[in-house]
Structures are given as structure tokens and as C-alpha cells.
Design an enzyme around this catalytic site. Structure first.
Site, PDB file in Angstrom:
ATOM      1  N   LYS A   6       0.815  -1.195   0.000  1.00 41.16           N
ATOM      2  CA  LYS A   6       0.000   0.000   0.000  1.00 41.16           C
ATOM      3  C   LYS A   6       0.859   1.259   0.000  1.00 41.16           C
ATOM      4  O   LYS A   6       0.380   2.358  -0.275  1.00 41.16           O
ATOM      5  CB  LYS A   6      -0.867   0.039   1.281  1.00 41.16           C
ATOM      6  CG  LYS A   6      -1.836  -1.091   1.437  1.00 41.16           C
ATOM      7  CD  LYS A   6      -2.661  -0.844   2.722  1.00 41.16           C
ATOM      8  CE  LYS A   6      -2.337  -1.924   3.706  1.00 41.16           C
ATOM      9  NZ  LYS A   6      -3.064  -1.834   4.968  1.00 41.16           N
ATOM     10  N   ARG A  34       0.840   7.172   7.223  1.00 43.08           N
ATOM     11  CA  ARG A  34       0.905   7.165   5.755  1.00 43.08           C
ATOM     12  C   ARG A  34       0.441   8.491   5.167  1.00 43.08           C
ATOM     13  O   ARG A  34       0.862   8.874   4.083  1.00 43.08           O
ATOM     14  CB  ARG A  34       0.010   6.050   5.175  1.00 43.08           C
ATOM     15  CG  ARG A  34       0.482   4.628   5.462  1.00 43.08           C
ATOM     16  CD  ARG A  34      -0.327   3.651   4.614  1.00 43.08           C
ATOM     17  NE  ARG A  34      -0.221   2.260   5.044  1.00 43.08           N
ATOM     18  CZ  ARG A  34       0.750   1.413   4.685  1.00 43.08           C
ATOM     19  NH1 ARG A  34       1.720   1.837   3.905  1.00 43.08           N
ATOM     20  NH2 ARG A  34       0.753   0.169   5.114  1.00 43.08           N
ATOM     21  N   PHE A  91      14.587   4.440   9.535  1.00 39.52           N
ATOM     22  CA  PHE A  91      13.214   4.031   9.258  1.00 39.52           C
ATOM     23  C   PHE A  91      12.366   5.281   9.080  1.00 39.52           C
ATOM     24  O   PHE A  91      12.238   6.094   9.996  1.00 39.52           O
ATOM     25  CB  PHE A  91      12.676   3.151  10.390  1.00 39.52           C
ATOM     26  CG  PHE A  91      11.334   2.567  10.071  1.00 39.52           C
ATOM     27  CD1 PHE A  91      11.230   1.434   9.276  1.00 39.52           C
ATOM     28  CD2 PHE A  91      10.165   3.163  10.544  1.00 39.52           C
ATOM     29  CE1 PHE A  91       9.995   0.899   8.952  1.00 39.52           C
ATOM     30  CE2 PHE A  91       8.919   2.630  10.233  1.00 39.52           C
ATOM     31  CZ  PHE A  91       8.836   1.495   9.440  1.00 39.52           C
ATOM     32  N   VAL A  92      11.801   5.432   7.892  1.00 38.12           N
ATOM     33  CA  VAL A  92      11.055   6.649   7.588  1.00 38.12           C
ATOM     34  C   VAL A  92       9.548   6.381   7.497  1.00 38.12           C
ATOM     35  O   VAL A  92       9.125   5.263   7.192  1.00 38.12           O
ATOM     36  CB  VAL A  92      11.559   7.297   6.273  1.00 38.12           C
ATOM     37  CG1 VAL A  92      12.972   7.815   6.445  1.00 38.12           C
ATOM     38  CG2 VAL A  92      11.483   6.322   5.094  1.00 38.12           C
ATOM     39  N   ASP A 143      14.461  -1.152  -0.191  1.00 32.71           N
ATOM     40  CA  ASP A 143      15.159  -1.320   1.090  1.00 32.71           C
ATOM     41  C   ASP A 143      16.083  -2.537   0.988  1.00 32.71           C
ATOM     42  O   ASP A 143      17.120  -2.465   0.347  1.00 32.71           O
ATOM     43  CB  ASP A 143      14.102  -1.444   2.183  1.00 32.71           C
ATOM     44  CG  ASP A 143      14.664  -1.431   3.586  1.00 32.71           C
ATOM     45  OD1 ASP A 143      15.601  -0.668   3.849  1.00 32.71           O
ATOM     46  OD2 ASP A 143      14.151  -2.191   4.438  1.00 32.71           O
TER      47      ASP A 143
END
Ligand code: 5GP
Ligand code: MG
Length: 180
Positions: free
Chosen positions: A42, A165, A152-153, A101
Site C-alpha cells: 500500500k 501514511r 526508518f522513515v 530497502d
């Protein structure tokens, strides 16, 4: 929500500018290819919506949803939860992704789509964290928005536990955000 952000890595304006730059290149590449633009759900939805509106070529929109069946992470066994709905045989495919990633999901997605005999498959990712790449994965993105450090974004489609989100920028959470 915003009070949980420690640092903004990419502002709305920076993202918007970079999307226009990338779209200029893609507008040349895909001018007469009528590609199927595949978004990997998503996380990609926000990037996808902004990106396709900068495309000035005919294209079709499609989506895939994949997930790794949990367990002990690392090996990353993936399954297709929702496949593309179009027949991509002989067609040009452009994958849009939020972040590259370890590379396991893009590698899986790429191989899955390639197995359907498309004319081509190219990858456009907004973010790339090369430091995290699985050494077994040699796949590379064809178009990259930003190379970011190993943090970690969240935001601009990217989540932590399905939240954040909808933040319009890409940021890093405060440590306390992980405590709840
Ligand atoms: P991969 O490790 O297979 O390249 O990426 C798998 C997925 O992990 C990405 O599509 C994204 O949903 C998630 N992911 C990887 N890095 C980050 C990150 O820094 N923040 C968030 N929110 N998700 C990430
Ligand atoms: Mg995710």
C-alpha cells in the site's frame, strides 16, 4: 501525529520538485509505449497518485499487493495477495515503488511480472536505502527519487504499524513513537 516526528527528511516541496524531474525523463521514455504502470500497495499510493498526474503519455493503471509470510523475517518468503488485473503479455510495464530497502519485495515483484512475458519491466522508486540491500539481490532501480540514509522513515505513504501514511512529507519518528 506530527508531534511524533523527530526530523523531516524530505519536505512536500522537495518531493514535488523531484517528481516533476523524474516525470520529465519518463515522459520521454514512455511517450509512445502505452505502459501499464504497476503500483505496489500500500505504501506507494501517495507517490503513485502524484507521479501519474505528471505523466503526459497514455498509460494504464494497475496494482499489486504482496506480503511476506511472517515468521523469522530475513529470508522474506513472499506471496501475491493481489495480482495485476491487466494482461501484461507483450506490454511495457513500469513498476512504481515507495522504497527500495532490502530489495526482496522489488526482486519478487520484478520476477513475478517478468514471468508473464511483458515487453519490458522497469522500476521507478521514490526512495532507495542502498545500505540495507540484501547482498544476494543485484536488481537495480531504473529511476530513483532520493537515496536516503539507513533510517526508518514514515509519511508520504510509508507507515509504522499502518499509521503516518497520510503525512505529506517523509520523516523520522521520535523514539517514543515506537513505545505505543
Ligand atoms: P524491501 O526490504 O523488500 O526492499 O522493502 C519492503 C517494504 O518494507 C517496503 O515496500 C516498505 O513497505 C517497507 N519499508 C522498508 N523500509 C522502510 C522504511 O524506512 N519505512 C517504512 N515505513 N517502511 C519501510
Ligand atoms: Mg510497508
Amino acid at each position: 501525529m506530527e508531534s511524533m516526528i523527530q526530523e523531516i527528511l524530505l519536505t512536500e516541496e522537495q518531493i514535488k520538485t523531484r517528481i516533476k524531474e523524474m516525470a520529465e525523463v519518463l515522459n520521454r521514455e514512455y511517450a509512445d509505449k502505452d505502459p501499464i504502470v504497476v503500483g505496489v500497495l500500500k505504501g506507494v499510493v501517495v507517490f503513485y497518485a502524484d507521479m501519474v498526474r505528471e505523466f503526459n503519455f497514455p498509460c494504464q493503471m494497475d496494482f499489486m499487493w504482496i506480503s511476506s509470510y511472517a515468521g523469522t523475517n530475513s529470508t522474506g518468503n513472499m506471496v501475491v495477495k493481489k495480482d495485476v488485473s491487466a494482461d501484461i503479455t507483450g506490454r511495457h510495464v513500469l513498476i512504481l515503488e515507495d522504497i527500495f530497502d532490502t530489495g526482496r519485495s522489488l526482486d519478487f515483484t520484478y520476477k513475478h511480472l517478468m514471468s508473464k512475458n511483458p515487453a519490458s519491466v522497469k522500476i521507478c522508486t521514490l526512495l532507495d536505502k542502498p545500505e540495507r540491500r540484501d547482498p544476494d539481490i543485484t536488481l537495480q532501480a531504473d529511476y530513483t527519487g532520493y537515496v536516503i540514509p539507513n533510517k526508518f522513515v514514515v509519511g508520504y505513504g510509508l507507515d509504522f504499524n499502518e499509521h503516518y501514511r497520510n503525512l505529506p512529507y517523509v520523516g523520522v519518528l521520535k523514539p517514543e513513537a515506537y513505545e505505543k
